[in-house]
Motif scaffolding. Sequence first.
Motif, PDB file in Angstrom:
ATOM      1  N   ALA A 153     -13.036   3.590  -1.948  1.00  0.00           N
ATOM      2  CA  ALA A 153     -12.756   4.826  -2.683  1.00  0.00           C
ATOM      3  C   ALA A 153     -11.413   5.431  -2.297  1.00  0.00           C
ATOM      4  O   ALA A 153     -10.845   6.228  -3.059  1.00  0.00           O
ATOM      5  CB  ALA A 153     -13.876   5.838  -2.427  1.00  0.00           C
ATOM      6  N   LYS A 154     -10.882   5.060  -1.138  1.00  0.00           N
ATOM      7  CA  LYS A 154      -9.588   5.579  -0.693  1.00  0.00           C
ATOM      8  C   LYS A 154      -8.412   4.815  -1.309  1.00  0.00           C
ATOM      9  O   LYS A 154      -7.259   5.172  -1.083  1.00  0.00           O
ATOM     10  CB  LYS A 154      -9.508   5.520   0.835  1.00  0.00           C
ATOM     11  N   ALA A 188     -22.750  -1.905   3.099  1.00  0.00           N
ATOM     12  CA  ALA A 188     -22.249  -1.698   1.740  1.00  0.00           C
ATOM     13  C   ALA A 188     -21.665  -0.302   1.556  1.00  0.00           C
ATOM     14  O   ALA A 188     -20.598  -0.126   0.955  1.00  0.00           O
ATOM     15  CB  ALA A 188     -23.369  -1.951   0.727  1.00  0.00           C
ATOM     16  N   ALA A 189     -22.342   0.702   2.094  1.00  0.00           N
ATOM     17  CA  ALA A 189     -21.867   2.080   1.927  1.00  0.00           C
ATOM     18  C   ALA A 189     -20.536   2.292   2.639  1.00  0.00           C
ATOM     19  O   ALA A 189     -19.650   2.997   2.122  1.00  0.00           O
ATOM     20  CB  ALA A 189     -22.919   3.061   2.453  1.00  0.00           C
ATOM     21  N   GLN A 190     -20.368   1.703   3.796  1.00  0.00           N
ATOM     22  CA  GLN A 190     -19.108   1.856   4.536  1.00  0.00           C
ATOM     23  C   GLN A 190     -17.942   1.220   3.786  1.00  0.00           C
ATOM     24  O   GLN A 190     -16.841   1.768   3.753  1.00  0.00           O
ATOM     25  CB  GLN A 190     -19.255   1.252   5.931  1.00  0.00           C
ATOM     26  N   PHE A 191     -18.185   0.065   3.173  1.00  0.00           N
ATOM     27  CA  PHE A 191     -17.083  -0.533   2.421  1.00  0.00           C
ATOM     28  C   PHE A 191     -16.802   0.262   1.148  1.00  0.00           C
ATOM     29  O   PHE A 191     -15.638   0.442   0.775  1.00  0.00           O
ATOM     30  CB  PHE A 191     -17.351  -1.992   2.060  1.00  0.00           C
ATOM     31  N   LEU A 244      -8.063   0.151  -7.115  1.00  0.00           N
ATOM     32  CA  LEU A 244      -8.958  -0.991  -7.167  1.00  0.00           C
ATOM     33  C   LEU A 244     -10.363  -0.558  -7.534  1.00  0.00           C
ATOM     34  O   LEU A 244     -10.869   0.453  -7.035  1.00  0.00           O
ATOM     35  CB  LEU A 244      -8.993  -1.707  -5.807  1.00  0.00           C
ATOM     36  N   GLU A 245     -11.003  -1.340  -8.393  1.00  0.00           N
ATOM     37  CA  GLU A 245     -12.404  -1.088  -8.740  1.00  0.00           C
ATOM     38  C   GLU A 245     -13.217  -2.359  -8.528  1.00  0.00           C
ATOM     39  O   GLU A 245     -12.733  -3.476  -8.742  1.00  0.00           O
ATOM     40  CB  GLU A 245     -12.533  -0.635 -10.200  1.00  0.00           C
ATOM     41  N   LEU A 246     -14.450  -2.191  -8.062  1.00  0.00           N
ATOM     42  CA  LEU A 246     -15.356  -3.306  -7.864  1.00  0.00           C
ATOM     43  C   LEU A 246     -15.978  -3.674  -9.214  1.00  0.00           C
ATOM     44  O   LEU A 246     -16.669  -2.860  -9.813  1.00  0.00           O
ATOM     45  CB  LEU A 246     -16.448  -2.934  -6.868  1.00  0.00           C
ATOM     46  N   VAL A 247     -15.723  -4.895  -9.682  1.00  0.00           N
ATOM     47  CA  VAL A 247     -16.216  -5.291 -11.008  1.00  0.00           C
ATOM     48  C   VAL A 247     -17.314  -6.341 -10.939  1.00  0.00           C
ATOM     49  O   VAL A 247     -18.035  -6.541 -11.929  1.00  0.00           O
ATOM     50  CB  VAL A 247     -15.072  -5.791 -11.911  1.00  0.00           C
ATOM     51  N   ARG A 253      -7.499   0.095   5.267  1.00  0.00           N
ATOM     52  CA  ARG A 253      -7.060   0.787   4.052  1.00  0.00           C
ATOM     53  C   ARG A 253      -5.651   0.348   3.651  1.00  0.00           C
ATOM     54  O   ARG A 253      -5.376   0.118   2.458  1.00  0.00           O
ATOM     55  CB  ARG A 253      -7.090   2.303   4.277  1.00  0.00           C
ATOM     56  N   ALA A 254      -4.756   0.221   4.632  1.00  0.00           N
ATOM     57  CA  ALA A 254      -3.388  -0.211   4.335  1.00  0.00           C
ATOM     58  C   ALA A 254      -3.383  -1.603   3.722  1.00  0.00           C
ATOM     59  O   ALA A 254      -2.580  -1.896   2.826  1.00  0.00           O
ATOM     60  CB  ALA A 254      -2.541  -0.179   5.601  1.00  0.00           C
ATOM     61  N   HIS A 255      -4.280  -2.467   4.196  1.00  0.00           N
ATOM     62  CA  HIS A 255      -4.349  -3.811   3.620  1.00  0.00           C
ATOM     63  C   HIS A 255      -4.771  -3.757   2.149  1.00  0.00           C
ATOM     64  O   HIS A 255      -4.138  -4.386   1.290  1.00  0.00           O
ATOM     65  CB  HIS A 255      -5.330  -4.678   4.400  1.00  0.00           C
ATOM     66  N   LEU A 256      -5.844  -3.031   1.859  1.00  0.00           N
ATOM     67  CA  LEU A 256      -6.283  -2.933   0.466  1.00  0.00           C
ATOM     68  C   LEU A 256      -5.193  -2.322  -0.412  1.00  0.00           C
ATOM     69  O   LEU A 256      -4.975  -2.746  -1.554  1.00  0.00           O
ATOM     70  CB  LEU A 256      -7.568  -2.114   0.372  1.00  0.00           C
ATOM     71  N   GLN A 257      -4.495  -1.330   0.133  1.00  0.00           N
ATOM     72  CA  GLN A 257      -3.430  -0.692  -0.647  1.00  0.00           C
ATOM     73  C   GLN A 257      -2.284  -1.672  -0.898  1.00  0.00           C
ATOM     74  O   GLN A 257      -1.707  -1.701  -1.991  1.00  0.00           O
ATOM     75  CB  GLN A 257      -2.916   0.537   0.090  1.00  0.00           C
ATOM     76  N   SER A 258      -1.949  -2.496   0.103  1.00  0.00           N
ATOM     77  CA  SER A 258      -0.854  -3.443  -0.071  1.00  0.00           C
ATOM     78  C   SER A 258      -1.184  -4.467  -1.152  1.00  0.00           C
ATOM     79  O   SER A 258      -0.315  -4.850  -1.945  1.00  0.00           O
ATOM     80  CB  SER A 258      -0.541  -4.155   1.255  1.00  0.00           C
ATOM     81  N   VAL A 259      -2.446  -4.909  -1.196  1.00  0.00           N
ATOM     82  CA  VAL A 259      -2.851  -5.848  -2.246  1.00  0.00           C
ATOM     83  C   VAL A 259      -2.843  -5.160  -3.606  1.00  0.00           C
ATOM     84  O   VAL A 259      -2.358  -5.720  -4.599  1.00  0.00           O
ATOM     85  CB  VAL A 259      -4.233  -6.447  -1.940  1.00  0.00           C
ATOM     86  N   ALA A 260      -3.350  -3.940  -3.659  1.00  0.00           N
ATOM     87  CA  ALA A 260      -3.342  -3.197  -4.923  1.00  0.00           C
ATOM     88  C   ALA A 260      -1.923  -3.032  -5.448  1.00  0.00           C
ATOM     89  O   ALA A 260      -1.654  -3.197  -6.642  1.00  0.00           O
ATOM     90  CB  ALA A 260      -4.010  -1.834  -4.744  1.00  0.00           C
TER      91      ALA A 260
END
Length: 243
Positions: free
Chosen positions: A205-206, A197-200, A210-213, A109-116
Amino acid sequence: IFDEDTEREADFLEDARERYALSRGRRVLEPACGSGRLVKAMAERGYRVTGTDRSPEMLAYADERVRAAGLKARLVQANMQDPAPKGPYDLAHCLVSTFKYLLRETDARAHLQSVADALAPGGIYCLGFHLSKYDGSLSDEESWKQTRAGVQVECSIDSSAPNRKARTEEVTCRLRVREGRRRLETVTHWKFRTYNAAQFRSLLAKVPELELVATHDFLYEIEECMPFDDALFDALLILRKRR
């Protein structure tokens, strides 16, 4: 071993920026840039590239590679979950399952947040990783062989069946190198975090920025989109920062 895919990956990244990014700059971030093959490829195409990696040896190799080509790039030692070097960036990318080295949910989660946080509004993150099958499938093996300048390298990667409860899979990599009469073999073991897929989607969502497009696969064909579900194995997700 993986260099033969570099130009195809770089082509896809350019196409993805044109198709999906709403910010129009040419600033690129590559977390876990490793040996710098894509840092160099994107710099050659005129992008302002920043690469990060936890390994000083990898960064030194990447720096040598970029300098030898007469190019420039910013290379910074950092973990994937650390705040990214100051941007903003219009495109970020991390391909072929490097993301799965983050074994804890908090780090992923921290990684995705850092990129966002680092992306410009409307910028995109191209994130590629293998989805895991929890259906009792047997272990998986992939192998490659390449020869260049008299050096032959064989690589085989074996993955155990994923453990759904632990959210891990055991991975073994064997490298065999031949150069004339010289022989070298190394064996490396590590763990990957597993995702269906559901786990990712739950993780994504946290990080509401970021949104999946769009979803692609490792064939890197920009015209070929597909559903993000468990029928997919090689998932290449286009995540866009909301404006």
